[in-house]
Design a protein around this motif. Structure first.
Motif, mmCIF file in Angstrom:
data_model
loop_
_atom_site.group_PDB
_atom_site.id
_atom_site.type_symbol
_atom_site.label_atom_id
_atom_site.label_comp_id
_atom_site.label_asym_id
_atom_site.label_seq_id
_atom_site.Cartn_x
_atom_site.Cartn_y
_atom_site.Cartn_z
ATOM 1 N N THR A 112 0.830 -1.202 0.000
ATOM 2 C CA THR A 112 0.000 0.000 0.000
ATOM 3 C C THR A 112 0.871 1.260 0.000
ATOM 4 O OG1 THR A 112 -1.634 -1.195 1.326
ATOM 5 C CG2 THR A 112 -1.887 1.196 1.171
ATOM 6 N N VAL A 113 0.525 2.210 -0.870
ATOM 7 C CA VAL A 113 1.247 3.478 -0.938
ATOM 8 C C VAL A 113 0.228 4.621 -0.920
ATOM 9 C CG1 VAL A 113 2.794 4.939 -2.303
ATOM 10 C CG2 VAL A 113 3.192 2.481 -2.196
ATOM 11 N N VAL A 114 0.565 5.686 -0.201
ATOM 12 C CA VAL A 114 -0.307 6.869 -0.112
ATOM 13 C C VAL A 114 0.471 8.106 -0.543
ATOM 14 C CG1 VAL A 114 -1.659 5.836 1.736
ATOM 15 C CG2 VAL A 114 0.265 7.320 2.313
ATOM 16 N N PRO A 115 -0.227 9.154 -1.033
ATOM 17 C CA PRO A 115 0.447 10.382 -1.458
ATOM 18 C C PRO A 115 0.522 11.411 -0.345
ATOM 19 C CG PRO A 115 -1.844 10.499 -2.068
ATOM 20 C CD PRO A 115 -1.668 9.182 -1.335
ATOM 21 N N VAL A 116 1.266 12.482 -0.599
ATOM 22 C CA VAL A 116 1.187 13.650 0.272
ATOM 23 C C VAL A 116 0.002 14.493 -0.191
ATOM 24 C CG1 VAL A 116 3.631 13.708 0.803
ATOM 25 C CG2 VAL A 116 2.784 14.974 -1.178
ATOM 26 N N LEU A 132 5.750 19.337 5.310
ATOM 27 C CA LEU A 132 6.870 18.729 6.019
ATOM 28 C C LEU A 132 8.064 18.490 5.108
ATOM 29 C CD1 LEU A 132 5.115 16.048 8.285
ATOM 30 C CD2 LEU A 132 5.958 18.312 8.928
ATOM 31 N N TYR A 133 7.813 18.370 3.815
ATOM 32 C CA TYR A 133 8.866 17.942 2.894
ATOM 33 C C TYR A 133 9.274 19.016 1.886
ATOM 34 C CZ TYR A 133 6.712 13.900 4.960
ATOM 35 O OH TYR A 133 6.171 13.036 5.868
ATOM 36 N N TYR A 134 8.400 19.989 1.671
ATOM 37 C CA TYR A 134 8.701 21.000 0.657
ATOM 38 C C TYR A 134 8.492 22.436 1.177
ATOM 39 C CZ TYR A 134 8.479 16.894 -2.320
ATOM 40 O OH TYR A 134 8.691 15.644 -2.873
ATOM 41 N N GLY A 135 8.395 22.590 2.486
ATOM 42 C CA GLY A 135 8.194 23.919 3.040
ATOM 43 C C GLY A 135 6.730 24.326 3.009
ATOM 44 N N GLN A 136 6.427 25.441 3.622
ATOM 45 C CA GLN A 136 5.048 25.901 3.737
ATOM 46 C C GLN A 136 4.772 27.007 2.726
ATOM 47 O OE1 GLN A 136 3.847 26.533 7.713
ATOM 48 N NE2 GLN A 136 1.766 27.154 7.202
ATOM 49 N N LEU A 172 14.045 12.044 -0.693
ATOM 50 C CA LEU A 172 12.684 11.748 -1.110
ATOM 51 C C LEU A 172 12.315 10.280 -0.901
ATOM 52 C CD1 LEU A 172 12.509 13.847 -4.398
ATOM 53 C CD2 LEU A 172 11.736 14.475 -2.107
ATOM 54 N N ASP A 173 13.137 9.540 -0.165
ATOM 55 C CA ASP A 173 12.806 8.145 0.122
ATOM 56 C C ASP A 173 11.456 8.070 0.839
ATOM 57 O OD1 ASP A 173 15.088 7.213 -1.017
ATOM 58 O OD2 ASP A 173 16.110 6.710 0.856
ATOM 59 N N PRO A 174 10.661 7.051 0.518
ATOM 60 C CA PRO A 174 9.352 6.901 1.176
ATOM 61 C C PRO A 174 9.480 6.676 2.678
ATOM 62 C CG PRO A 174 9.497 5.556 -0.807
ATOM 63 C CD PRO A 174 10.877 6.038 -0.520
ATOM 64 N N LYS A 230 6.603 10.612 -1.205
ATOM 65 C CA LYS A 230 6.775 12.062 -1.110
ATOM 66 C C LYS A 230 6.702 12.757 -2.465
ATOM 67 C CE LYS A 230 9.981 11.553 2.787
ATOM 68 N NZ LYS A 230 11.390 11.755 3.202
ATOM 69 N N THR A 231 6.744 11.978 -3.548
ATOM 70 C CA THR A 231 6.767 12.587 -4.880
ATOM 71 C C THR A 231 5.423 12.529 -5.588
ATOM 72 O OG1 THR A 231 7.572 10.506 -5.834
ATOM 73 C CG2 THR A 231 9.230 12.155 -5.199
ATOM 74 N N SER A 232 4.383 12.145 -4.867
ATOM 75 C CA SER A 232 3.029 12.119 -5.420
ATOM 76 C C SER A 232 2.138 13.014 -4.576
ATOM 77 C CB SER A 232 2.470 10.694 -5.436
ATOM 78 O OG SER A 232 1.115 10.691 -5.851
#
Length: 256
Positions: A112-116, A132-136, A172-174, A230-232
């Motif tokens: 199972t994989v989920v997106p941000v 959390l991963y690309y700033g606000q 960007l590792d899951p 993190k890339t979706s």
């Protein structure tokens, strides 16, 4: 692209379904098959789907979200799909998001994989927040920027991949997690977790109209923690779903 089912669950809220379908139509037509699993809507959802040649499977009476998920699983299994996406109708899917999820499933062991998503859209499970991963950025909460956000993520990923030494993609590792928001997730190789009653999900966890955050071990009898890709990015209207937001988005998306 491998054979993929996109199962969208509905209970009324036709406007959401219409807006979702607009975003779906912008995707590659060969990317996935769309089927709507309806929990006995009392508005025009089923009629609208039929009039727009969208395959819809409904019920004689409402049985809840988990029942819709199990109906979708049986359809997935019966028709020999490889990837199984379950989604709410209150989402926008940009180009590239599904491809990133599938690539993660193929590269990382798991089912199972989920997106941000947006900080508002992830509900209580803030680990799925894009901030959390690309700033606000304020634009993250604007549905009109959905495709731009996904494009910027891929641009950042490509930059990391071409940096000298090519050692920065680890950023960007899951991430594996037991709890996640169930507005959108993709599965693979899940038939091995089928229950004795033929269902995939435990029917006793009956959510009638909405999801929030799921403890995966309660719903699915497996040892796989869900993987956060993190890339979706998938936009989820949860938390910003006022009538004005929907109305404004509908007007802007129809502008020439």
């Amino acid at each position: 692209m491998k054979k993929t089912l996109l199962a969208v669950t509905t209970f009324n809220q036709l406007k959401y379904t219409q807006i979702f379908y607009e975003s779906f139509q912008r995707l590659d037509s060969n990317l996935c098959d769309l089927v709507v699993f309806d929990d006995c809507s009392t508005d025009e959802t089923v009629t609208w789907c039929e009039e727009n040649n969208i395959k819809v499977i409904t019920k004689q009476k409402g049985k809840g979200l988990t029942d819709s998920w199990n109906s979708a699983y049986k359809y997935f299994k019966q028709h020999g799909y490889e990837y199984f996406i379950i989604a709410n109708n209150d989402i926008l899917i940009p180009k590239g998001a599904i491809e990133e999820l599938c690539a993660t499933l193929d590269r990382w062991p798991g089912s199972t994989v989920v997106p941000v998503t947006t900080e508002l859209g992830c509900g209580h499970n803030t680990v799925q927040s894009i901030n959390l991963y690309y700033g606000q950025q304020d634009s993250y909460n604007d549905p009109m920027h959905c495709q731009n956000i996904q494009d910027s993520i891929i641009k950042f990923k490509n930059k990391l991949a071409t940096d000298e030494g090519n050692n920065n993609l680890y950023q960007l590792d899951p991430i594996r997690m037991k709890m996640f928001n169930g507005f959108f997730f993709i599965m693979k190789d899940v038939c091995k977790y089928e229950r004795e009653d033929g269902n995939l999900f435990d029917p006793k966890y009956l959510n009638t109209k909405a999801e929030d955050m799921y403890n995966w071990s309660n719903l699915l009898n497996n040892d796989d923690n869900a993987i956060l890709c993190k890339t979706s990015f998938v936009f989820h209207f949860k938390g910003v779903s006022t009538s004005k937001v929907i109305e404004d988005y509908g007007k802007k998306s129809n502008d020439p």
